[in-house]
Design an enzyme around this catalytic site. Structure first.
Site, mmCIF file in Angstrom:
data_model
loop_
_atom_site.group_PDB
_atom_site.id
_atom_site.type_symbol
_atom_site.label_atom_id
_atom_site.label_comp_id
_atom_site.label_asym_id
_atom_site.label_seq_id
_atom_site.Cartn_x
_atom_site.Cartn_y
_atom_site.Cartn_z
ATOM 1 N N GLU A 46 0.818 -1.200 0.000
ATOM 2 C CA GLU A 46 0.000 0.000 0.000
ATOM 3 C C GLU A 46 0.862 1.264 0.000
ATOM 4 O OE1 GLU A 46 -2.036 -2.867 2.991
ATOM 5 O OE2 GLU A 46 -0.065 -2.604 2.058
ATOM 6 N N SER A 162 20.890 -43.783 -7.809
ATOM 7 C CA SER A 162 19.807 -42.829 -8.078
ATOM 8 C C SER A 162 20.247 -41.611 -8.882
ATOM 9 C CB SER A 162 19.201 -42.354 -6.749
ATOM 10 O OG SER A 162 20.176 -41.682 -5.966
ATOM 11 N N SER A 288 12.835 -42.085 0.988
ATOM 12 C CA SER A 288 11.537 -42.718 1.046
ATOM 13 C C SER A 288 10.979 -42.784 2.466
ATOM 14 C CB SER A 288 11.644 -44.132 0.455
ATOM 15 O OG SER A 288 10.434 -44.824 0.599
#
Length: 359
Positions: A46, A162, A288
């Site tokens: 504002e 991975s 996991s």
């Protein structure tokens, strides 16, 4: 108001723990000025819009995505500035749930004789402000779960390999996500198997606290996280049975150690501590077991998944969510309005759990 919401989003990653707020001042259909909260501690939306106005604001309307503040903090009250501006009409999307505001800003504007309307695009505003609202109401951060997996739902092979499941474009998005987080959490298993650094490259607007969750603080001495503890903040969250020698070893390496008196499940205590530190957005990257624990504990608010067009197979290859999980398919958690895009062959899906946007 839609334009004000778009302005508010420009502050993402810059303003937290403050809310993202946008403001637009208009007369009839003509925009006079605009503003948004650009950085924590800086002027509010504002004030930015009022300062940018180059003409009289008589008969103008101020549109703002969140109720104006009415208290002295790092900046003066926006309600006072609005009243002094000559504006006589204010349209507000949503009420600020903070105990210092929560309707008091609207009351002050109305007491000054202003015409105030509240609720325009409220649902969209609440969705934008959901992380802020959760930190206020629950005193814990907004939790984003992230993982990469193959087309058959594996986050690693049966041997633990991975890197890398997803492609370079997906990893770039992950670094952008990291760059606006207050903290990134992994389990000890991920530290051991992947040896992550958990930094945003290139750096984003925030430097996240890196967090390792481990019952006994058994963090490998040669891990990248431990070796960079003096350079990037690292917190190790552990349980009550942790060996004091392990704690001393980690502290000597530059880590902060948070020992929680909660055998078996330290996650609630960790999230409460991060909430006390006014952290708003926290990323959980795995593995996991940890992701499953966050899911089972109903801590997850948002999910980001990168699915690569690869097939791994194998009964022993892990999926992304361990833990107990749902007993019946009817109990499965659902995402609302998920967004799906492709990133150089990878499928990128992200969305919030149903109901979380309107907390």
């Amino acid at each position: 108001m839609q334009q004000a919401l778009e302005l508010a989003l420009r502050g993402e990653g810059q303003v937290e723990p403050n809310p993202m707020v946008g403001c637009l001042i208009a007369r009839d259909d003509q925009k006079i000025s605009e503003g948004w909260h650009t950085r924590f501690g800086g002027p509010h939306a504002e004030a930015m819009a009022l300062d940018a106005a180059q003409e009289s604001l008589a008969e103008a309307t101020l549109y703002v995505t969140l109720e104006p503040c009415c208290h002295h903090g790092k900046t003066p009250p926006c309600s006072d500035a609005i009243i002094a501006s000559g504006i006589r009409r204010v349209v507000i999307a949503d009420i600020d749930p903070s105990s210092r505001v929560n309707g008091a800003g609207i009351a002050q504007l109305e007491d000054a004789g202003m015409e105030v309307h509240q609720g325009l695009l409220q649902e969209q505003a609440r969705a934008l402000l959901a992380p802020y609202r959760k930190t206020i109401r629950c005193e814990t951060p907004w939790i984003i779960a992230k993982w990469a997996m193959t087309l058959d739902g594996r986050i690693a092979t049966r041997t633990g390999s991975s890197q890398w499941i997803s492609g370079e474009a997906s990893r770039k998005v992950v670094h952008e996500l990291r760059g606006r987080m207050d903290a990134i959490i992994v389990g000890r298993g991920t530290v051991t198997s992947d040896d992550p650094l958990l930094t945003a490259r290139p750096p984003g607007p925030r430097i996240p606290l890196r967090v390792i969750v481990t019952n006994h603080a058994a963090v490998p001495a040669d891990s990248q996280l431990l070796k960079t503890a003096a350079e990037f903040p690292l917190l190790v969250s552990c349980g009550p049975e942790t060996d004091p020698d392990q704690i001393a070893r980690l502290e000597q390496a530059g880590c902060e150690v948070l020992q929680l008196d909660a055998p078996g499940n330290t996650i609630p205590g960790l999230l409460a501590e991060l909430g006390k530190r006014q952290m708003t957005n926290v990323l959980v990257e795995g593995g996991s077991r940890l992701l499953g624990a966050f899911r089972d504990g109903d801590h997850v608010d948002e999910v980001h998944v990168f699915m690569a067009p690869k097939l791994v197979g194998g009964d022993q290859a892990p999926g992304p969510l361990g833990g107990t999980g749902s007993e019946q398919m009817a109990d499965a958690l659902s995402l609302e309005n998920p967004q799906i895009t492709t990133l150089e062959g990878d499928i990128y899906l992200h969305g919030r759990l149903a109901g979380r946007s309107q907390l």
